[in-house]
Design an enzyme around this catalytic site. Structure first.
Site, short mmCIF file in Angstrom:
data_model
loop_
_atom_site.label_atom_id
_atom_site.label_comp_id
_atom_site.label_asym_id
_atom_site.label_seq_id
_atom_site.Cartn_x
_atom_site.Cartn_y
_atom_site.Cartn_z
N CYS A 250 0.83 -1.20 0.00
CA CYS A 250 0.00 0.00 0.00
C CYS A 250 0.87 1.25 0.00
CB CYS A 250 -0.93 0.00 1.21
SG CYS A 250 -2.12 -1.35 1.25
N ARG A 280 8.72 42.28 -10.50
CA ARG A 280 9.45 42.97 -9.43
C ARG A 280 10.58 43.81 -10.03
NH1 ARG A 280 9.41 45.02 -4.26
NH2 ARG A 280 11.39 44.62 -3.15
N GLU A 375 6.22 8.10 4.06
CA GLU A 375 6.19 7.04 3.03
C GLU A 375 7.60 6.61 2.64
OE1 GLU A 375 3.31 6.25 2.96
OE2 GLU A 375 2.02 8.00 3.00
#
Length: 396
Positions: A250, A280, A375
């Site tokens: 998973c 800018r 993860e």
């Protein structure tokens, strides 16, 4: 990828190699649809959500479900069965808005729903997946513990048999969606090995407490879960897998979404820096006209396109059934690093303005620090690749 018109027939500044041309018409349509959703529903509010440390999951989940984004790469039970690349493109556009948004979708679909879809009984699938796909039901995935992150084999959460029931005890940490989930997919040690259990919210002995004080992923619900002698019926266990193969498979699905999602965060930072540099004015000219600024923008563009190509290639391998864990580790390690470098460089282009929530770059940079860790840390993915290259495991 960007939809920005090319200047005078030249390349798109946000997609210099036209990598988006490698996508199918359907994949580009999915990307455009998710981007419109993010522009309309997320971008106007995400700075405030991040600053306040909130995420309106209950409000957004049905909308994400209506778009077919929850479990979109799964088949049946209300899921759309999209290709891996289509799912990746969706993750790219979600994380371009905020990593917290993509994390919600990843945890719901690639972790909680995927665990039930791959390892659940038909009754479990029918009970939970249609509601989760529609966003009526929220899930979480509980593997990490306070003392065991990269080494889940050492987990202390246990489940023991008591007659026909199971008794679950222990705690989990850093669980996305934990306190708002209707069902938790909890992994625990048993006499048979690691097993997965479906624990509905409100079950006696199951509590969830949000983690506060975060400087990253603030627009995301992160929780600690506790299980105090939680009694579960026999049909709470996922029957289709025993051992760490279940949760790790998973996680590999979630990592795939990350390696695409970080391209979106990188693009958003680069686009912000480019737009800012062109508007800018310092020393009488736009800072985009200065060599050092152009060097920064060029380096960002190079890293962005490289990451996009990596994501596309891993996605095509996955759709062809050729993807391996090392391919996903390659993508996560490379693309998160690249996105972080782009975010940090973009912040310097924006100067002091870059540290406010008026611009997305430092929010993305802070979020990506969490993405770098969860993860699978960069160190773990380095060792996965090291083993793939040398044939030698070096985890201990």
């Amino acid at each position: 990828m960007s939809g920005r018109p090319a200047r005078s027939g030249g390349p798109d500044p946000l997609d210099l190699l036209a990598v988006s041309d490698l996508l199918s018409d359907e994949e580009r349509l999915i990307g455009a649809t998710v981007r419109r959703f993010a522009d309309d529903r997320i971008r106007p509010h995400i700075g405030d959500w991040f600053e306040q440390g909130v995420f309106p999951a209950r409000e957004l989940a049905p909308e994400l479900g209506a778009l077919g984004l929850l479990g979109m790469h799964l088949d049946g039970y209300g899921c759309t069965g999209s290709s891996a690349v289509a799912y990746g493109v969706a993750c790219l556009e979600l994380e371009a808005a905020d990593s917290g948004l993509r994390s919600f979708v990843s945890v719901q679909g690639s972790l909680a729903m995927r665990a039930i879809h791959a390892f659940g009984s038909e009754e479990q699938k029918q009970q939970w997946l249609p509601g989760m796909a529609a966003g009526r039901t929220i899930g979480c995935f509980a593997l990490t513990e306070p003392d065991f992150g990269s080494d889940p084999a050492g987990m202390r959460t246990t489940a023991r048999r008591k007659g026909t029931d199971w008794v679950l005890s222990g705690s989990k940490m850093w669980i996305t969606n934990g306190s708002i989930a209707d069902v938790a997919v909890v992994w625990a040690q048993t006499e048979e090995g690691v097993r997965g259990f479906l624990v509905p919210s409100g079950t006696r002995g199951f509590t969830a407490q949000d983690i506060h004080g975060k400087l990253s992923l603030r627009a995301s619900v992160t929780s600690e879960l506790a299980f105090d002698e939680v009694v579960l019926p026999a049909d709470a266990v996922l029957p289709g897998v025993t051992g760490l193969r279940g949760p790790l498979s998973c996680l590999n699905e979630a990592r795939f979404g990350i390696l695409w999602g970080t391209v979106g965060a990188a693009r958003d930072c680069y686009a912000s820096a480019l737009d800012y540099a062109k508007s800018r004015v310092q020393f009488g000219r736009p800072i985009a006209a200065f060599q050092l600024t152009q060097e920064k923008l060029v380096e960002m563009a190079l890293k962005l396109e490289q990451a996009y190509l990596v994501a596309w290639r891993v996605g095509r391998l996955k759709d062809e059934g050729k993807s391996r864990a090392a391919h996903v580790s390659f993508g996560k390690l490379n693309n998160v690093r690249s996105a972080l470098e782009i975010a940090r460089s973009a912040r310097t282009v924006l100067g002091a303005n870059g540290v406010t929530t008026a611009y997305p770059v430092l929010r993305h940079a802070n979020n990506l620090e969490s993405v770098l860790t969860y993860e699978g840390t960069s160190e773990i993915h380095t060792l996965v690749l090291g083993e793939a290259i040398t044939g030698e495991a070096a985890y201990q």
